[in-house]
Design a protein around this motif. Structure first.
Motif, PDB file in Angstrom:
ATOM      1  N   SER A   1       0.853  -1.174   0.000  1.00 50.16           N
ATOM      2  CA  SER A   1       0.000   0.000   0.000  1.00 50.16           C
ATOM      3  C   SER A   1       0.898   1.235   0.000  1.00 50.16           C
ATOM      4  CB  SER A   1      -0.892   0.027   1.236  1.00 50.16           C
ATOM      5  OG  SER A   1      -1.545   1.270   1.335  1.00 50.16           O
TER       6      SER A   1
ATOM      7  N   LYS B   1       0.276   3.821   1.511  1.00 55.63           N
ATOM      8  CA  LYS B   1       0.171   4.405   2.857  1.00 55.63           C
ATOM      9  C   LYS B   1       1.159   3.791   3.839  1.00 55.63           C
ATOM     10  CE  LYS B   1      -4.698   5.484   2.360  1.00 55.63           C
ATOM     11  NZ  LYS B   1      -6.050   5.251   2.880  1.00 55.63           N
TER      12      LYS B   1
ATOM     13  N   GLY C   1      -1.922   2.023   8.067  1.00 55.58           N
ATOM     14  CA  GLY C   1      -2.657   2.319   6.843  1.00 55.58           C
ATOM     15  C   GLY C   1      -4.020   1.666   6.925  1.00 55.58           C
ATOM     16  N   GLU C   2      -4.398   0.921   5.864  1.00 53.00           N
ATOM     17  CA  GLU C   2      -5.690   0.226   5.874  1.00 53.00           C
ATOM     18  C   GLU C   2      -5.609  -1.191   6.427  1.00 53.00           C
ATOM     19  OE1 GLU C   2      -4.241  -0.102   1.513  1.00 53.00           O
ATOM     20  OE2 GLU C   2      -4.088   1.351   3.104  1.00 53.00           O
TER      21      GLU C   2
ATOM     22  N   GLY D   1       3.340   7.679   7.881  1.00 54.23           N
ATOM     23  CA  GLY D   1       1.910   7.647   8.189  1.00 54.23           C
ATOM     24  C   GLY D   1       1.588   7.310   9.622  1.00 54.23           C
TER      25      GLY D   1
END
Length: 104
Positions: free
Chosen positions: A40, A42, A91-92, A67
């Motif tokens: 990702s 992120k 992140g996610e 992040g």
């Protein structure tokens, strides 16, 4: 000394279980040299460290990611213990320990 740890890694509703073997520290990030790769934009290349002390206690520390790493809903500051009741948000991705560190 080789430790084994089981982690649950979930990405926006897509979950997977991962059992990892390592000596005493594990790098989570977007690309090599990370031991666990989370793909990702992120995620930093070197995002956070998961470590196990000689007595089997696990801890987590952000590796200077851009992040940030979130620990139980708050931004991770310094080294924190990591147990089956804790949750990391990178992140996610959501990461949980499903079994404590063990040795063969």
């Amino acid at each position: 000394m080789v430790w084994k740890i089981s982690l649950s890694i979930e990405q926006v509703g897509v979950g997977s279980e991962l059992r990892v073997e390592y000596s005493n520290e594990l790098l989570i990030g977007r690309s090599a040299p990370a031991d666990i790769l989370l793909e990702s934009a992120k995620i930093s290349r070197r995002h956070c460290w998961l470590r196990v002390a000689p007595n089997g206690d696990a801890s987590v520390e952000d590796a200077g990611s851009s992040g940030g790493t979130y620990y139980n809903g708050a931004q991770l500051r310094g080294v924190q213990p990591f147990t089956e009741t804790d949750q990391l948000q990178i992140g996610e991705f959501t990461i949980k320990m499903t079994e404590p560190p063990s040795q063969d």
